[in-house]
Design an enzyme around this catalytic site. Structure first.
Site, mmCIF file in Angstrom:
data_model
loop_
_atom_site.group_PDB
_atom_site.id
_atom_site.type_symbol
_atom_site.label_atom_id
_atom_site.label_comp_id
_atom_site.label_asym_id
_atom_site.label_seq_id
_atom_site.Cartn_x
_atom_site.Cartn_y
_atom_site.Cartn_z
ATOM 1 N N LYS A 1 41.455 41.502 48.619
ATOM 2 C CA LYS A 1 42.729 41.722 49.279
ATOM 3 C C LYS A 1 43.605 42.654 48.451
ATOM 4 O O LYS A 1 44.539 43.266 48.948
ATOM 5 C CB LYS A 1 43.482 40.383 49.422
ATOM 6 N N ASP B 1 38.972 46.527 35.691
ATOM 7 C CA ASP B 1 39.089 45.711 34.488
ATOM 8 C C ASP B 1 37.804 45.932 33.678
ATOM 9 O O ASP B 1 37.664 46.937 32.989
ATOM 10 C CB ASP B 1 39.280 44.267 34.956
ATOM 11 N N ASP C 1 47.163 39.302 42.613
ATOM 12 C CA ASP C 1 47.643 37.922 42.656
ATOM 13 C C ASP C 1 47.387 37.156 41.372
ATOM 14 O O ASP C 1 46.538 37.512 40.557
ATOM 15 C CB ASP C 1 46.932 37.164 43.784
HETATM 16 P P1 IMP Z 1 36.100 43.724 37.026
HETATM 17 O O1 IMP Z 1 36.499 45.181 36.872
HETATM 18 O O2 IMP Z 1 34.742 43.531 37.589
HETATM 19 O O3 IMP Z 1 36.296 42.977 35.734
HETATM 20 O O4 IMP Z 1 37.039 42.981 38.068
HETATM 21 C C1 IMP Z 1 38.159 43.544 38.592
HETATM 22 C C2 IMP Z 1 38.811 42.541 39.521
HETATM 23 O O5 IMP Z 1 39.365 41.442 38.774
HETATM 24 C C3 IMP Z 1 39.972 43.199 40.225
HETATM 25 O O6 IMP Z 1 39.589 43.796 41.439
HETATM 26 C C4 IMP Z 1 40.951 42.046 40.385
HETATM 27 O O7 IMP Z 1 40.675 41.369 41.587
HETATM 28 C C5 IMP Z 1 40.683 41.145 39.212
HETATM 29 N N1 IMP Z 1 41.649 41.395 38.115
HETATM 30 C C6 IMP Z 1 41.390 41.985 36.934
HETATM 31 N N2 IMP Z 1 42.502 42.044 36.157
HETATM 32 C C7 IMP Z 1 43.499 41.506 36.900
HETATM 33 C C8 IMP Z 1 44.918 41.302 36.646
HETATM 34 O O8 IMP Z 1 45.492 41.650 35.599
HETATM 35 N N3 IMP Z 1 45.620 40.712 37.645
HETATM 36 C C9 IMP Z 1 45.038 40.321 38.825
HETATM 37 N N4 IMP Z 1 43.728 40.506 39.101
HETATM 38 C C10 IMP Z 1 42.963 41.089 38.146
#
Ligand code: IMP
Ligand code: MG
Length: 174
Positions: A41, A101, A157
């Site tokens: 979302k 992230d 969120d």
């Molecule tokens: P990654 O890059 O696979 O670690 O995951 C990224 C996902 O983690 C994003 O699309 C978000 O949904 C969630 N996420 C990572 N950091 C944050 C944050 O600081 N606040 C809220 N959601 C986050």
């Protein structure tokens, strides 16, 4: 524990930056049409604002993924919870994300989408936490690089709360 939100990026800063990215995309894809793929979302607010700022033809679609593994550490293996309605074949696709992230989710998702034969596939994220990167992903458009802090607002969120904030803030606990 009481929590409050410290403003990291104001509504004006975010809106101005989205306008710039929209202009950049319009230039980079001049003479073509772009197909935005919004990852729900979190990417929804960003994609809507971005689409409004793009001056070349735009279409868009939504998908929703959930990552296997613990809540706080993404495993990178994602399950498609809601798939796209339209095929990607021969389209100039831009994946629109709220935040990159570790990069695991995105690199897995890209593999899936690449297999559907788009003409090109770009990545556009509102926020990037480069310090946290584990998997190398090439991001084409970044709104803001931010420090390693948990942020909310503009679609992001904390426990499903704060997505509606019109700015980006850091959750702090008193
Ligand atoms: P990654 O890059 O696979 O670690 O995951 C990224 C996902 O983690 C994003 O699309 C978000 O949904 C969630 N996420 C990572 N950091 C944050 C944050 O600081 N606040 C809220 N959601 C986050
Ligand atoms: Mg996301």
């Amino acid at each position: 524990m009481a929590e409050h939100i410290r403003v990291l990026l104001s509504e004006e800063e975010v809106d101005n930056r989205i306008k710039e990215i929209g202009e950049q995309i319009s230039k980079d894809y001049a003479g073509k049409a772009v197909h935005l793929v919004c990852v729900l979302k979190g990417g929804s607010f960003f994609m809507c604002e971005l689409a409004k700022r793009i001056t070349i033809p735009v279409s868009f679609d939504f998908m929703s993924v959930s990552s296997y593994g613990s809540e706080t550490k993404s495993s990178g293996v994602v399950k498609i919870v809601k798939d796209l309605d339209e095929p990607l074949k021969d389209k100039e696709v831009i994946v629109v994300e709220d935040i990159v992230d570790s990069g695991r989710t995105l690199s897995y998702l890209l593999e899936i989408l690449q297999n559907r034969g788009p003409k090109s596939i770009g990545i556009c994220t509102l926020l990037d936490k480069p310090e946290r990167r584990v998997t190398d992903v090439k991001v084409d458009y970044t709104g803001f690089e931010i420090p390693d802090e948990f942020v909310v607002g503009y679609g992001l969120d904390y426990d499903q709360k704060y997505r509606n904030l019109p700015y980006i803030g850091v959750v702090e606990f008193d």
